[in-house]
Design a protein around this motif. Structure first.
Motif, mmCIF file in Angstrom:
data_model
loop_
_atom_site.group_PDB
_atom_site.id
_atom_site.type_symbol
_atom_site.label_atom_id
_atom_site.label_comp_id
_atom_site.label_asym_id
_atom_site.label_seq_id
_atom_site.Cartn_x
_atom_site.Cartn_y
_atom_site.Cartn_z
ATOM 1 N N THR A 164 0.790 -1.241 0.000
ATOM 2 C CA THR A 164 0.000 0.000 0.000
ATOM 3 C C THR A 164 0.823 1.292 0.000
ATOM 4 O OG1 THR A 164 -0.279 -0.413 2.350
ATOM 5 C CG2 THR A 164 -2.138 -0.936 0.946
ATOM 6 N N PRO A 165 2.035 1.355 0.598
ATOM 7 C CA PRO A 165 2.769 2.631 0.561
ATOM 8 C C PRO A 165 2.997 3.138 -0.867
ATOM 9 C CG PRO A 165 3.849 1.101 2.044
ATOM 10 C CD PRO A 165 2.761 0.335 1.360
ATOM 11 N N PHE A 166 2.955 2.229 -1.835
ATOM 12 C CA PHE A 166 3.225 2.675 -3.207
ATOM 13 C C PHE A 166 2.143 3.613 -3.747
ATOM 14 C CE2 PHE A 166 6.327 -0.549 -2.780
ATOM 15 C CZ PHE A 166 7.407 -0.003 -3.449
ATOM 16 N N GLY A 167 0.949 3.562 -3.168
ATOM 17 C CA GLY A 167 -0.086 4.512 -3.563
ATOM 18 C C GLY A 167 0.388 5.933 -3.314
ATOM 19 N N MET A 168 0.831 6.181 -2.103
ATOM 20 C CA MET A 168 1.268 7.541 -1.760
ATOM 21 C C MET A 168 2.598 7.902 -2.430
ATOM 22 S SD MET A 168 2.604 7.404 2.176
ATOM 23 C CE MET A 168 4.270 6.823 2.471
ATOM 24 N N LEU A 169 3.461 6.905 -2.591
ATOM 25 C CA LEU A 169 4.755 7.198 -3.227
ATOM 26 C C LEU A 169 4.557 7.618 -4.689
ATOM 27 C CD1 LEU A 169 6.840 4.240 -1.699
ATOM 28 C CD2 LEU A 169 7.108 6.675 -1.182
ATOM 29 N N ILE A 170 3.663 6.925 -5.364
ATOM 30 C CA ILE A 170 3.405 7.262 -6.777
ATOM 31 C C ILE A 170 2.772 8.654 -6.880
ATOM 32 C CG2 ILE A 170 1.953 6.691 -8.769
ATOM 33 C CD1 ILE A 170 2.489 3.727 -8.174
ATOM 34 N N GLU A 171 1.800 8.949 -6.033
ATOM 35 C CA GLU A 171 1.166 10.275 -6.080
ATOM 36 C C GLU A 171 2.193 11.379 -5.798
ATOM 37 O OE1 GLU A 171 -1.804 11.215 -7.193
ATOM 38 O OE2 GLU A 171 -2.166 9.100 -7.652
ATOM 39 N N HIS A 172 3.067 11.109 -4.873
ATOM 40 C CA HIS A 172 4.102 12.106 -4.559
ATOM 41 C C HIS A 172 5.042 12.299 -5.751
ATOM 42 C CE1 HIS A 172 6.744 14.601 -2.237
ATOM 43 N NE2 HIS A 172 7.737 13.723 -2.240
ATOM 44 N N ALA A 197 6.467 12.096 1.342
ATOM 45 C CA ALA A 197 5.200 11.509 0.904
ATOM 46 C C ALA A 197 4.310 11.218 2.107
ATOM 47 C CB ALA A 197 5.465 10.228 0.114
ATOM 48 N N LYS A 198 4.929 10.692 3.150
ATOM 49 C CA LYS A 198 4.191 10.315 4.353
ATOM 50 C C LYS A 198 3.600 11.563 5.028
ATOM 51 C CE LYS A 198 3.331 7.158 7.689
ATOM 52 N NZ LYS A 198 2.299 7.932 8.371
ATOM 53 N N ALA A 199 4.388 12.633 5.076
ATOM 54 C CA ALA A 199 3.920 13.874 5.710
ATOM 55 C C ALA A 199 2.693 14.400 4.980
ATOM 56 C CB ALA A 199 5.039 14.913 5.706
ATOM 57 N N LYS A 200 2.746 14.356 3.655
ATOM 58 C CA LYS A 200 1.596 14.825 2.868
ATOM 59 C C LYS A 200 0.379 13.947 3.121
ATOM 60 C CE LYS A 200 3.118 15.671 -1.576
ATOM 61 N NZ LYS A 200 3.142 15.829 -2.936
ATOM 62 N N PHE A 201 0.645 12.639 3.176
ATOM 63 C CA PHE A 201 -0.442 11.679 3.393
ATOM 64 C C PHE A 201 -1.146 11.969 4.726
ATOM 65 C CE2 PHE A 201 -2.228 7.634 4.780
ATOM 66 C CZ PHE A 201 -2.818 7.137 3.614
ATOM 67 N N ASP A 202 -0.348 12.273 5.750
ATOM 68 C CA ASP A 202 -0.926 12.528 7.069
ATOM 69 C C ASP A 202 -1.624 13.878 7.141
ATOM 70 O OD1 ASP A 202 -0.037 10.091 7.921
ATOM 71 O OD2 ASP A 202 1.827 10.871 8.799
ATOM 72 N N ALA A 203 -1.140 14.845 6.332
ATOM 73 C CA ALA A 203 -1.657 16.220 6.469
ATOM 74 C C ALA A 203 -2.844 16.512 5.555
ATOM 75 C CB ALA A 203 -0.527 17.215 6.198
ATOM 76 N N GLU A 205 -6.105 15.360 3.383
ATOM 77 C CA GLU A 205 -7.140 14.359 3.117
ATOM 78 C C GLU A 205 -7.232 14.107 1.620
ATOM 79 O OE1 GLU A 205 -9.247 11.438 3.793
ATOM 80 O OE2 GLU A 205 -8.355 12.476 5.507
ATOM 81 N N GLU A 206 -7.102 15.196 0.861
ATOM 82 C CA GLU A 206 -7.201 15.094 -0.601
ATOM 83 C C GLU A 206 -6.101 14.155 -1.132
ATOM 84 O OE1 GLU A 206 -5.803 16.096 -4.598
ATOM 85 O OE2 GLU A 206 -4.797 16.829 -2.800
ATOM 86 N N PHE A 207 -4.879 14.348 -0.624
ATOM 87 C CA PHE A 207 -3.744 13.514 -1.062
ATOM 88 C C PHE A 207 -3.954 12.057 -0.639
ATOM 89 C CE2 PHE A 207 0.447 11.554 -0.449
ATOM 90 C CZ PHE A 207 1.050 11.816 -1.674
ATOM 91 N N ALA A 208 -4.412 11.873 0.589
ATOM 92 C CA ALA A 208 -4.621 10.519 1.102
ATOM 93 C C ALA A 208 -5.649 9.774 0.250
ATOM 94 C CB ALA A 208 -5.057 10.568 2.563
#
Ligand code: ARG
Length: 578
Positions: A164-172, A197-203, A205-208
Motif C-alpha cells: 500500500t505505501p506505493f499509492g502515496m509514493l506514486i502520487e508524490h 510523501a508520508k507527511a503529505k499523506f498525514d496532512a 485528506e485530498e492527497f490521502a
C-alpha cells in the motif's frame, strides 16, 4: 593434507573397533585440544560405563591397538583415562607443506547443493538502515563461503517493492514530477522522499484519497500506474547498487527477487491452502491457525494470508518464496538472513508450507537471525534527533576516519593510493565488525573500536597481511617463490604457526555447517597472533642458514595466503600495503 583432529579421530575409531569389536567403529572418539599435549582422546571415559570396565583399563586397551606412529611422537594415558596425543613435528610439517601446495589451502569441495540465500532485502523508497547493512554483510559472507565450498549459491534479494505505501509514493512522484530534484532524492536519500510523501499523506485528506485510489489502480494492473511504480523501483535500485558497490558485496540486479515477483502466485497459494483445509476465513480475513502458536491468554496466533480487503501481505509472499525456491530453484537447503524479530513470521510460514506439502522434509529451511546494531546508549542505533541513521553517511564516515589514520601512518604514499587503502580499511572495518560477533547477538556500533589496529578487528587483520607482504618486498622474494620452499618445524613458535595453518580448512567447513562467520574471524585473528609470535621469535629473512630461511619464508607465504583467502571469503579486502 589433513585436519589433525580428523586424522586422530579415525585412528582412535579403528583402535576402538580392534579392541572392542566392529560395533565400536563409529563411536565418537571425543578428540579435544589439550593443555598437556596437542590433543586428547576422551572416549575411554564414556565407554567405561558401557563396557563395565575401569576407564583407565579401557584407555590402555585403546592405546595398545592405536596405530599412530606416523602421526604422533607421544601417546600417554593420564588422569582417569585421557589419552594424550602429541603430534610429530615432521608430520605437521608435511601436512602444512601439502596445504601450501594446494590452491584451495586444503578446503575440500563438498557435494554440490543448490542453496538460495535470501539477504539484504531493503525496501524501495525507504532508507537502508544498519539492520539491512548487517544482513547484507553477513548474507554476502555466507554466500561467498558456501560458494567456495562448492555449492550453487543462488542469491535472492527480496526487496520490499510492493504494498500500500506505493499509492502515496506514486502520487508524490507525480506531484513533484518524474524528473524533479525531489525524484532524484530516490537515488541519494530515499528516506527523505518517503518522509515527504508520508507527511503529505498525514496532512492532506485530498492527497490521502488520491493515494488510496492509486493503490486500487496498482492492484488492478493499470498500465500508467505500473509504469510509475517501475520508475520508483528503478530509481531505488540505483541507490541500492551504490550501497552495494561501496560495500563491495556481490549482489547485482540479477539477484533481485522482490516481493512483487511473486504476485501471480498469491491467489493460488491462498486457494490451495483453503482447499487443503489449512486456511480458513476468520473475521473476513483468510488465516492459517497452527498448533503451537498461541499468544496471550492462550489465544491462537493467526498467520494472515489474505486481508479482509482482499489484499495479500508479507506472509503470503513469503509462502511463495519458499515454494518457488523448492520447486523452481530446486533448493536443497534454504537460508533466510533476516533480523531476529522476524523469527516467528518465518516459523509460521515454513510450518504452513510444510503442512501444505510444498517443502519436503529433507530440505532444510534456516533463519540466520541477525541481531540489532545498537548505539552507545545500548538502544537501536539512531541519530541524535531519533531518526534512523543513514547507511551511506555511516559508510562515508568510516572511510573518512580511515583516511585520517592512513594519512598519519603513511605520509610517504601518494594521495590516490592512500585514498584506495582508506576505502578498503574503512569499509573492511565496518563489515568485519558485523561479522566478528555471532550474527544473532546485538552489538554496539563503535567506530573507534572497529577501526582499531589491535584486537579482533578488520584493520588488524588487514595490517597483519600487509605487513607480511612487506617482509617479502624487503627480502626481494615473491610469496609464490617462497611457497616452493621446504617446510621444517623445529621451534615451538614454528610448530604453533604450522598447526594454526592446518586449522583453516576445518574452520571453513565448520562455518559452512553452522553458518557462523564469526568463527572464521576468530580463527584468522588467532592465526595472525601465532604469526606475530613466530615472527618475534624466529628470524625469517635473517635466519641462520638457507634451509631455515626457505622454510620460514614458506610458512610466511602460507600465512599470507590463508589470511588473504580468509578475508576474501568474508568479503573484506586485503590491501597490498597499509
Ligand atoms: N524487506 C524486509 C525488511 O526490511 C526483509 C525481507 C526479508 N526476506 C524475506 N523473504 N522476508 O524487513
Amino acid at each position: 593434507m589433513a585436519d589433525p583432529q580428523e586424522v586422530l579421530a579415525q585412528r582412535v575409531r579403528s583402535a576402538l573397533a580392534a579392541a572392542f569389536g566392529d560395533e565400536f567403529a563409529e563411536t565418537d572418539p571425543v578428540i579435544r585440544p589439550s593443555q598437556f599435549a596437542d590433543y586428547q582422546a576422551n572416549a575411554a571415559l564414556a565407554l567405561a560405563k558401557r563396557l563395565g570396565r575401569k576407564p583407565r583399563d579401557v584407555a590402555s586397551a585403546i592405546e595398545e591397538r592405536l596405530d599412530v606412529d606416523d602421526v604422533c611422537r607421544e601417546v600417554e594415558i593420564s588422569g582417569p583415562g585421557f589419552i594424550n596425543l602429541t603430534l610429530r613435528d615432521d608430520w605437521i610439517a608435511a601436512q602444512t607443506q601439502a596445504v601450501l601446495g594446494d590452491p584451495r589451502l586444503g578446503v575440500a569441495t563438498q557435494q554440490r547443493q543448490n542453496i538460495p540465500i535470501d539477504y539484504s532485502a531493503p525496501n524501495v523508497a525507504k532508507e537502508m538502515h544498519v539492520g539491512h547493512l548487517r544482513t547484507t554483510v553477513v548474507g554476502d559472507a555466507l554466500a561467498r563461503i558456501l560458494g567456495f565450498l562448492g555449492h550453487n549459491v543462488i542469491r535472492q534479494n527480496h526487496i520490499g517493492d510492493w504494498g500500500t505505501p506505493f499509492g502515496m509514493l506514486i502520487e508524490h512522484l507525480l506531484d513533484c514530477g518524474e524528473h524533479s530534484a525531489e525524484a532524484d532524492l530516490l537515488k541519494t536519500d530515499p528516506n527523505a522522499f518517503y518522509q515527504a510523501a508520508k507527511a503529505k499523506f498525514d496532512a492532506s485528506e485530498e492527497f490521502a484519497t488520491r493515494a488510496r485510489s492509486r493503490v486500487v489502480l496498482i492492484q488492478s494492473g493499470d498500465d500508467e500506474t505500473l509504469r510509475l511504480w517501475r520508475e520508483l523501483v528503478d530509481l531505488s535500485k540505483i541507490y541500492f547498487n551504490k550501497v552495494y558497490s561501496t560495500l563491495d558485496v556481490t549482489l547485482t540486479d540479477d539477484d533481485l527477487a522482490g516481493e512483487s515477483t511473486y504476485n501471480d502466485m498469491l491467489p493460488e497459494i491462498c486457494a490451495a491452502l483453503e482447499r487443503q483445509g489449512i486456511a480458513e476465513v476468520s473475521e473476513g480475513a483468510l488465516c492459517v491457525f497452527l498448533d503451537g502458536y498461541t499468544g496471550r491468554e492462550g489465544k491462537p496466533v493467526p498467520l494472515i494470508i489474505r486481508k479482509s480487503d482482499g489484499g495479500y501481505g508479507y506472509a503470503t509472499s513469503d509462502l511463495a518464496t519458499v515454494k518457488y525456491r523448492v520447486e523452481e530453484l530446486k533448493a536443497d537447503r534454504i537460508l533466510y538472513v533476516v533480523g531476529a524479530p522476524q523469527n516467528l513470521h518465518f516459523r509460521m510460514v515454513w510450518d504452513t508450507a510444510r503442512k501444505a506439502g510444498w517443502v519436503p522434509d529433507e530440505v532444510e529451511t534456516t533463519h540466520v537471525q541477525i541481531g540489532n546494531v545498537l548505539g552507545e546508549d545500548h538502544k537501536i542505533l539512531r541519530t541524535r534527533s531519533g531518526k534512523s541513521i543513514r547507511l551511506m553517511e555511516l559508510l562515508d564516515e568510516a572511510v573518512e576516519r580511515a583516511t585520517r589514520v592512513v594519512a598519519e601512518n603513511r605520509p610517504d604514499l601518494d594521495e590516490e593510493t592512500r585514498a584506495r587503502i582508506a576505502r578498503e580499511v574503512g569499509i573492511g572495518a565496518v563489515k568485519y565488525a558485523d561479522l566478528s560477533v555471532s550474527h544473532d547477538s546485538e552489538y554496539v556500533f563503535d567506530f573507534d573500536r572497529m577501526l582499531a589496529l589491535n584486537g579482533n578487528t578488520g584493520p588488524y587483520l588487514q595490517y597483519a597481511q600487509a605487513r607480511i607482504r612487506s617482509i617479502f618486498r624487503k627480502g626481494g622474494v615473491t610469496p609464490e617463490e617462497a611457497a616452493a620452499g621446504t617446510i621444517t618445524v623445529t621451534q615451538p613458535a614454528e610448530r604453533d604457526l604450522a598447526l594454526a595453518l592446518l586449522g583453516f580448512a576445518p574452520t571453513v567447513q565448520q562455518v559452512g555447517e553452522t553458518l557462523e562467520p564469526h568463527r572464521l574471524c576468530a580463527y584468522l585473528f588467532d592465526l595472525a597472533q601465532s604469526f606475530t609470535t613466530f615472527y618475534d621469535q624466529c628470524p625469517v629473512l635473517k635466519a641462520e642458514n638457507a634451509e631455515l630461511r626457505a622454510s620460514r619464508l614458506a610458512l610466511t607465504a602460507a600465512t599470507l595466503r590463508t589470511l588473504v583467502q580468509g578475508l576474501d571469503v568474508l568479503g573484506v579486502r586485503a590491501p597490498e600495503q597499509m
